[in-house]
Scaffold this motif. Structure first.
Motif, PDB file in Angstrom:
ATOM      1  N   UNK A  67       0.822  -1.215   0.000  1.00 47.58           N
ATOM      2  CA  UNK A  67       0.000   0.000   0.000  1.00 47.58           C
ATOM      3  C   UNK A  67       0.860   1.271   0.000  1.00 47.58           C
ATOM      4  N   UNK A  68       1.949   1.256  -0.757  1.00 44.07           N
ATOM      5  CA  UNK A  68       2.859   2.400  -0.764  1.00 44.07           C
ATOM      6  C   UNK A  68       2.622   3.329  -1.960  1.00 44.07           C
TER       7      UNK A  68
ATOM      8  N   UNK B  92      -4.596   5.923  -7.141  1.00 46.93           N
ATOM      9  CA  UNK B  92      -4.769   5.631  -8.563  1.00 46.93           C
ATOM     10  C   UNK B  92      -3.835   4.507  -9.004  1.00 46.93           C
ATOM     11  N   UNK B  93      -2.599   4.535  -8.523  1.00 47.35           N
ATOM     12  CA  UNK B  93      -1.640   3.486  -8.897  1.00 47.35           C
ATOM     13  C   UNK B  93      -2.001   2.158  -8.238  1.00 47.35           C
ATOM     14  N   UNK B  94      -2.490   2.227  -7.011  1.00 47.89           N
ATOM     15  CA  UNK B  94      -2.924   0.997  -6.347  1.00 47.89           C
ATOM     16  C   UNK B  94      -4.041   0.326  -7.134  1.00 47.89           C
TER      17      UNK B  94
ATOM     18  N   UNK C 198      -2.600  -1.202 -10.253  1.00 50.66           N
ATOM     19  CA  UNK C 198      -1.858  -2.424  -9.910  1.00 50.66           C
ATOM     20  C   UNK C 198      -2.835  -3.555  -9.589  1.00 50.66           C
ATOM     21  N   UNK C 199      -3.932  -3.241  -8.943  1.00 50.04           N
ATOM     22  CA  UNK C 199      -4.932  -4.264  -8.630  1.00 50.04           C
ATOM     23  C   UNK C 199      -5.478  -4.886  -9.909  1.00 50.04           C
ATOM     24  N   UNK C 200      -5.780  -4.073 -10.896  1.00 48.66           N
ATOM     25  CA  UNK C 200      -6.281  -4.581 -12.165  1.00 48.66           C
ATOM     26  C   UNK C 200      -5.224  -5.409 -12.892  1.00 48.66           C
TER      27      UNK C 200
END
Length: 214
Positions: free
Chosen positions: A196-197, A201-203, A206-208
Motif C-alpha cells: 500500500x505504498x 490511482x496506482x494501487x 496495480x490491482x487490475x
C-alpha cells in the motif's frame, strides 16, 4: 573451466587483453588458442572467444556455429554453461542479418539452457537478455496483465521510485513466459500491492494488473 588447460589459459589471456583495450592482442591470443586446440572441448572454447573478434556478422555467425558444433560433439557437463550465451550470440547474429525466425529459435534454446548457469549477476543478466530477445522477435507476447503492469512500471521508473521497483521490475524484465516466471511476477506484483505504498490511482491500476496476470 579448467584453468590449467593451455587453450583455456590462452583465452583467459585474450580476455585480459580485451579488457585492457588491446583488441589486436586479444584476437591473436584467441587465434593461437584455436590453432592449439587438440579436441572438441578445446576447439569449442577457442571458437567461442574467437567469434567475439570477427569483422562481420557473417563471420561471427560462422564461428558461433563452429562453437555449437564442437559443443554438441563434447556433449557433457563441461560445455553445459556455454549453451545459453552461445545461443544468444547466434540469435544476435541472425537478428542482425534479418533472420528473425532463426533468432527467435536461438533465444528459445538459450532460455531452455539457463538452468545450467550458477545463480548470480551473470545468470540474471543473461536471463534479461534472453527475455528481451524473445519479446523483440515475437517469440514471447505480453499478456494483458503484463501490459498493464508495464505501464505502471514505466511510471515508477519516470519518478525514480526505486523502492517500489525493487521487487516487480526484475521479475518483469526476466519473464521468459514459463509458469514459474508467471508465478514469480504475480507474487512480486501482489507483494507491492500489499505494501500500500503507491497512490490510490496506482494501487487501483496495480490491482487490475494483478487480476489479469496468468
Amino acid at each position: 573451466m579448467d584453468l590449467d588447460n593451455p587453450v583455456v589459459r590462452l583465452c583467459g589471456e585474450g580476455m585480459r587483453a580485451e579488457v585492457e583495450g588491446r583488441p589486436d592482442d586479444a584476437r591473436a591470443l584467441f587465434s593461437q588458442a584455436w590453432e592449439q586446440a587438440s579436441d572438441d572441448y578445446e576447439a569449442c572454447v577457442a571458437a567461442h572467444y574467437l567469434a567475439r573478434h570477427q569483422p562481420t556478422v557473417a563471420d561471427r555467425l560462422y564461428w558461433n556455429r563452429v562453437c555449437l558444433q564442437r559443443a554438441d560433439a563434447v556433449g557433457d557437463e563441461r560445455v553445459a554453461a556455454f549453451y545459453p550465451s552461445l545461443h544468444v550470440a547466434l540469435a544476435h547474429c541472425h537478428r542482425e542479418l534479418g533472420n528473425i525466425d532463426a533468432a527467435a529459435r536461438h533465444f528459445r534454446h538459450a532460455a531452455d539452457h539457463l538452468d545450467a548457469l550458477p545463480t548470480g549477476p551473470y545468470g540474471e543478466w543473461l536471463r534479461y537478455t534472453v527475455a528481451e530477445g524473445l519479446r523483440d522477435t515475437g517469440a514471447l507476447v505480453r499478456t494483458p496483465g503484463e501490459e498493464r503492469l508495464a505501464q505502471l512500471l514505466e511510471s515508477l521508473c519516470e519518478r525514480k521510485d526505486l523502492r517500489s521497483l525493487a521487487l516487480p521490475l526484475p521479475a518483469f524484465v526476466g519473464n521468459l513466459g514459463t509458469p514459474s516466471d508467471h508465478e514469480r511476477l504475480a507474487q512480486a506484483a501482489q507483494q507491492l500491492h500489499a505494501e500500500q505504498r503507491l497512490s490510490p490511482q496506482e494501487q487501483e491500476a496495480l490491482r487490475h494488473a494483478v487480476a489479469a496476470l496468468p
